[in-house]
Every structure is written in structure tokens, then in C-alpha cells.
Design a protein around this motif. Sequence first.
Motif, PDB file in Angstrom:
ATOM      1  N   PHE A 266       0.827  -1.211   0.000  1.00  0.00           N
ATOM      2  CA  PHE A 266       0.000   0.000   0.000  1.00  0.00           C
ATOM      3  C   PHE A 266       0.863   1.264   0.000  1.00  0.00           C
ATOM      4  N   LEU A 267       2.179   1.072  -0.110  1.00  0.00           N
ATOM      5  CA  LEU A 267       3.062   2.242  -0.090  1.00  0.00           C
ATOM      6  C   LEU A 267       3.160   2.863  -1.475  1.00  0.00           C
ATOM      7  N   VAL A 268       3.225   4.187  -1.473  1.00  0.00           N
ATOM      8  CA  VAL A 268       3.372   4.940  -2.712  1.00  0.00           C
ATOM      9  C   VAL A 268       4.804   5.453  -2.747  1.00  0.00           C
ATOM     10  N   ASN A 269       5.563   5.043  -3.738  1.00  0.00           N
ATOM     11  CA  ASN A 269       6.943   5.518  -3.845  1.00  0.00           C
ATOM     12  C   ASN A 269       7.159   6.156  -5.203  1.00  0.00           C
ATOM     13  N   ASN A 270       8.043   7.129  -5.234  1.00  0.00           N
ATOM     14  CA  ASN A 270       8.399   7.728  -6.507  1.00  0.00           C
ATOM     15  C   ASN A 270       9.905   7.889  -6.563  1.00  0.00           C
ATOM     16  N   PRO A 271      10.636   7.133  -7.375  1.00  0.00           N
ATOM     17  CA  PRO A 271      10.120   6.118  -8.300  1.00  0.00           C
ATOM     18  C   PRO A 271       9.561   4.897  -7.556  1.00  0.00           C
ATOM     19  N   PRO A 272       8.721   4.114  -8.231  1.00  0.00           N
ATOM     20  CA  PRO A 272       8.123   2.944  -7.600  1.00  0.00           C
ATOM     21  C   PRO A 272       9.165   1.949  -7.115  1.00  0.00           C
ATOM     22  N   GLU A 273       8.805   1.221  -6.060  1.00  0.00           N
ATOM     23  CA  GLU A 273       9.687   0.176  -5.549  1.00  0.00           C
ATOM     24  C   GLU A 273       8.989  -1.167  -5.634  1.00  0.00           C
ATOM     25  N   ARG A 274       9.790  -2.206  -5.570  1.00  0.00           N
ATOM     26  CA  ARG A 274       9.256  -3.560  -5.647  1.00  0.00           C
ATOM     27  C   ARG A 274       8.111  -3.769  -4.661  1.00  0.00           C
ATOM     28  N   TYR A 275       7.052  -4.410  -5.086  1.00  0.00           N
ATOM     29  CA  TYR A 275       5.895  -4.790  -4.254  1.00  0.00           C
ATOM     30  C   TYR A 275       5.044  -3.624  -3.783  1.00  0.00           C
ATOM     31  N   ASP A 276       5.377  -2.393  -4.177  1.00  0.00           N
ATOM     32  CA  ASP A 276       4.545  -1.281  -3.692  1.00  0.00           C
ATOM     33  C   ASP A 276       3.268  -1.168  -4.524  1.00  0.00           C
ATOM     34  N   VAL A 277       2.495  -0.112  -4.264  1.00  0.00           N
ATOM     35  CA  VAL A 277       1.156  -0.018  -4.846  1.00  0.00           C
ATOM     36  C   VAL A 277       1.218  -0.013  -6.385  1.00  0.00           C
ATOM     37  N   PHE A 278       2.238   0.625  -6.929  1.00  0.00           N
ATOM     38  CA  PHE A 278       2.400   0.652  -8.383  1.00  0.00           C
ATOM     39  C   PHE A 278       2.658  -0.758  -8.918  1.00  0.00           C
ATOM     40  N   ASN A 279       3.562  -1.451  -8.242  1.00  0.00           N
ATOM     41  CA  ASN A 279       3.905  -2.803  -8.701  1.00  0.00           C
ATOM     42  C   ASN A 279       2.841  -3.833  -8.345  1.00  0.00           C
ATOM     43  N   MET A 280       1.824  -3.427  -7.620  1.00  0.00           N
ATOM     44  CA  MET A 280       0.658  -4.289  -7.389  1.00  0.00           C
ATOM     45  C   MET A 280      -0.399  -4.075  -8.474  1.00  0.00           C
ATOM     46  N   ILE A 281      -0.552  -2.828  -8.893  1.00  0.00           N
ATOM     47  CA  ILE A 281      -1.643  -2.560  -9.840  1.00  0.00           C
ATOM     48  C   ILE A 281      -1.262  -3.028 -11.251  1.00  0.00           C
ATOM     49  N   ILE A 282       0.022  -2.971 -11.567  1.00  0.00           N
ATOM     50  CA  ILE A 282       0.447  -3.410 -12.910  1.00  0.00           C
ATOM     51  C   ILE A 282       0.034  -4.878 -13.164  1.00  0.00           C
ATOM     52  N   PRO A 283       0.384  -5.829 -12.273  1.00  0.00           N
ATOM     53  CA  PRO A 283      -0.069  -7.207 -12.526  1.00  0.00           C
ATOM     54  C   PRO A 283      -1.589  -7.369 -12.451  1.00  0.00           C
ATOM     55  N   SER A 284      -2.273  -6.525 -11.643  1.00  0.00           N
ATOM     56  CA  SER A 284      -3.742  -6.613 -11.614  1.00  0.00           C
ATOM     57  C   SER A 284      -4.317  -6.288 -12.994  1.00  0.00           C
ATOM     58  N   ILE A 285      -3.732  -5.288 -13.632  1.00  0.00           N
ATOM     59  CA  ILE A 285      -4.197  -4.902 -14.972  1.00  0.00           C
ATOM     60  C   ILE A 285      -3.832  -6.013 -15.965  1.00  0.00           C
ATOM     61  N   TRP A 286      -2.636  -6.524 -15.805  1.00  0.00           N
ATOM     62  CA  TRP A 286      -2.167  -7.587 -16.702  1.00  0.00           C
ATOM     63  C   TRP A 286      -3.059  -8.829 -16.618  1.00  0.00           C
ATOM     64  N   LEU A 287      -3.440  -9.202 -15.403  1.00  0.00           N
ATOM     65  CA  LEU A 287      -4.326 -10.368 -15.232  1.00  0.00           C
ATOM     66  C   LEU A 287      -5.629 -10.173 -16.003  1.00  0.00           C
ATOM     67  N   ARG A 288      -6.142  -8.944 -15.963  1.00  0.00           N
ATOM     68  CA  ARG A 288      -7.408  -8.680 -16.653  1.00  0.00           C
ATOM     69  C   ARG A 288      -7.211  -8.619 -18.159  1.00  0.00           C
ATOM     70  N   ARG A 289      -6.051  -8.178 -18.573  1.00  0.00           N
ATOM     71  CA  ARG A 289      -5.735  -8.163 -19.996  1.00  0.00           C
ATOM     72  C   ARG A 289      -5.671  -9.601 -20.542  1.00  0.00           C
ATOM     73  N   LEU A 290      -5.214 -10.526 -19.696  1.00  0.00           N
ATOM     74  CA  LEU A 290      -5.101 -11.932 -20.121  1.00  0.00           C
ATOM     75  C   LEU A 290      -6.470 -12.540 -20.438  1.00  0.00           C
ATOM     76  N   ASN A 291      -7.518 -11.956 -19.851  1.00  0.00           N
ATOM     77  CA  ASN A 291      -8.863 -12.481 -20.098  1.00  0.00           C
ATOM     78  C   ASN A 291      -9.386 -12.150 -21.488  1.00  0.00           C
ATOM     79  N   VAL A 292      -8.661 -11.277 -22.176  1.00  0.00           N
ATOM     80  CA  VAL A 292      -9.175 -10.818 -23.468  1.00  0.00           C
ATOM     81  C   VAL A 292      -8.517 -11.582 -24.615  1.00  0.00           C
ATOM     82  N   ARG A 293      -9.352 -12.127 -25.496  1.00  0.00           N
ATOM     83  CA  ARG A 293      -8.817 -12.741 -26.707  1.00  0.00           C
ATOM     84  C   ARG A 293      -9.493 -12.120 -27.912  1.00  0.00           C
ATOM     85  N   PHE A 294      -8.728 -11.806 -28.917  1.00  0.00           N
ATOM     86  CA  PHE A 294      -9.360 -11.176 -30.100  1.00  0.00           C
ATOM     87  C   PHE A 294      -9.985 -12.231 -30.971  1.00  0.00           C
TER      88      PHE A 294
END
Length: 294
Positions: A266-294
Motif C-alpha cells: 500500500f506504499l506509494v513511492n516515486n520512483p516505484p519500488e518492488r511490491y509497492d502499490v504501483f507494482n501491485m496494480i500493474i499485474p492486476s491490470i495484466w491479469l485482466r488483460r489476459l482475459n481478453v482474446r481477439f
Amino acid sequence: METNTKFRTSNPDETHVYFLSFSVVMIIEHLFHPVIRDKAVLERTVSYYVRIISHKYLYWNRSLGADHFMLSCHDWGPRATWYVRQLYYNSIRVLCNANTSEHFNPKKDASFPEINLKTGEITGLTGGSPPSNHTVLTFFAGKMHGKLRPTLFQHWMGKDEDVQVYETLPQGISYHEMMKKSRYCICPSGHEVASPRIAEAIYADCVPVLISQHYIFPFSDVLDWDSFTVQVPVTEIPDLKNILEAIPEDQYSRMQERVKQVQRHFLVNNPPERYDVFNMIIPSIWLRRLNVRF
Ligand SMILES: *[C@@H]1O[C@H](CO)[C@@H](O)[C@H](O)[C@H]1NC(C)=O
Ligand SMILES: *[C@@H]1O[C@H](CO)[C@@H](O)[C@H](O)[C@H]1NC(C)=O
Ligand SMILES: *[C@@H]1O[C@H](CO)[C@@H](O)[C@H](O)[C@H]1NC(C)=O
């Protein structure tokens, strides 16, 4: 994204997911008239934005928006997406206001923690205290709004010294110190489902007591919220004290230990650090992107 270029590409053919770079806060701040209060400005701006990118680039039409994401922590984040069907039903929406009654869909949308950055940084907010310092059973301070807070106030404001519930904190009592002194921190929904208290409690090593309905907790794909929070149904608010007192000491210690473990997510760092909020949301978006097939 700008300081951590690892995930960024300007080559559209390498792109897995496209960011819709409109800001609901900026629209409200610059285009919304505080007196006229014409919310249609959201409709005009967001529709126009999607129309432009879908005409200018090939990528929106290719997936009908499904490999595009927007992000907003504004209460009106969901509302901003109402007006464009493909944005609402197809795109990945990263929202703090993750209210399933407003069609937040956890399969394609991602819940982002609401974090109140008064100074733009989290400095001063983090830093909990050892278990022995948590001498108050439970604490809440916040405005009376939304549907369930009135019940909380009615049952607990000024009723019991173990359950410290305030609408306004008395002079000389610090909100942050109270969180650091409490075993459990009550985090009820207000008008909107999300509350910045959840992250604040986690920063203060205080076990969050979640009282909400229709709320999808942030990062639920990977975090087991049952293991580090207490969830109290609205109907059991009158029983709050008994519920918390019935939790055995060893279970409390385990939960508090886990609160400390998840803090880094839940930590906000600038620049982002490993496991922080930025590095949590990126894989969350990626997981949802994986659900899409053209
Ligand atoms: C995408 O689809 C819309 C609506 O069908 C169309 O008007 C637009 O020209 C298309 N965009 C591109 C880049 O072909
Ligand atoms: C814990 O409480 C003691 C006594 O009130 C205080 O001096 C100390 O600063 C507290 N520790 C933290 C980390 O807040
Ligand atoms: C969630 O959405 C529903 C439906 O729009 C609304 O009635 C409710 O007030 C929202 N907020 C909360 C905290 O449930």
C-alpha cells in the motif's frame, strides 16, 4: 509510469494494454462549473476523448476497448465511464470506488486502494507501533455520511470508552496517534464504498475493521483480506465490541503481523519500488488483460 519505464513502450505494436490518459480530477477541476454543476461535462469530455483515439488509432476498434485501461480514484470515476458503452463494458477500469452495485466487474475491472496523500507523499503517515502500544480496543473518526455510518454513530458515539467513535476529534487528540494506539481501526464506507482509512490503518499497524457492502477490496486476486482484517456485517454493528473482544489474543497477533506484512503493498513511492502499490496494480491490470482474446 513516467519514472519507471520498465513497463512502458511507445511502440504500439509491442503494447499489451493501452492507457486512457484522461483524468477525472482534472475534468472536474478545470471543466466542471461549481455553481452550474453540469455533470454532462464528464460525458462530453470522455466521449470526445474516446472518439478521438478510436478515429486516430487502429487499436481501440481492434478490441472494442478491451485492451485499454483507465484509472480514477475520484468518487465519479465510475460515472465518467457510463457514457461510452465500450469503455463501460469492455475496458479495464481501475477504480477506488469499486462498487459492485454500480457495475464494478471484478473480472475486468481492478480495485485500487484509496490513499489520502495530503502532501503528495506518504512521509509521516507510515510507521506503526509495537503491539503493547495498542491500548485502545477500537477507534473511528469521520463525518456522518452514507448509509451505514449513522448506525455506527447511533450505537457507539460516546457510549463506551473501549469503542472510541467520533465525528470530530476533541482538541489535542491526533488522528494518526489514535490509529497507532488502537488494536482495531474501524473503516466504514461513507457515500462511496472505499475509505482511505484502510490504508491508514495498515500504515499504523492497526487491524482494519471493514464495514461495507458491495465493495471489492483492492488486490483481492493476491491478498487474502480475511487473514488481516475483521469484516463486520452492517447488521452486526450493535455487536461490534463483543465481536472484537471475542477474538483470541493469538489470532489478533497473527492478524497484526500480517497487517505489517501487507503494508508494503500500500506504499506509494516515486520512483516505484518492488511490491509497492504501483507494482501491485500493474499485474492486476495484466491479469485482466489476459482475459481478453481477439
Ligand atoms: C473505428 O470505428 C468507428 C465506428 O465504427 C469509425 O467511425 C472509425 O473510423 C474507426 N476507426 C478507425 C481508425 O478506423
Ligand atoms: C509507544 O508508547 C510509548 C509510551 O507511550 C512511547 O514513548 C513510544 O514512542 C511509543 N512507540 C511508538 C513507536 O509509537
Ligand atoms: C454503491 O452503489 C449503489 C448503487 O448506485 C448506491 O446506492 C450506493 O450508495 C453506493 N455506495 C455505497 C457505499 O454502497
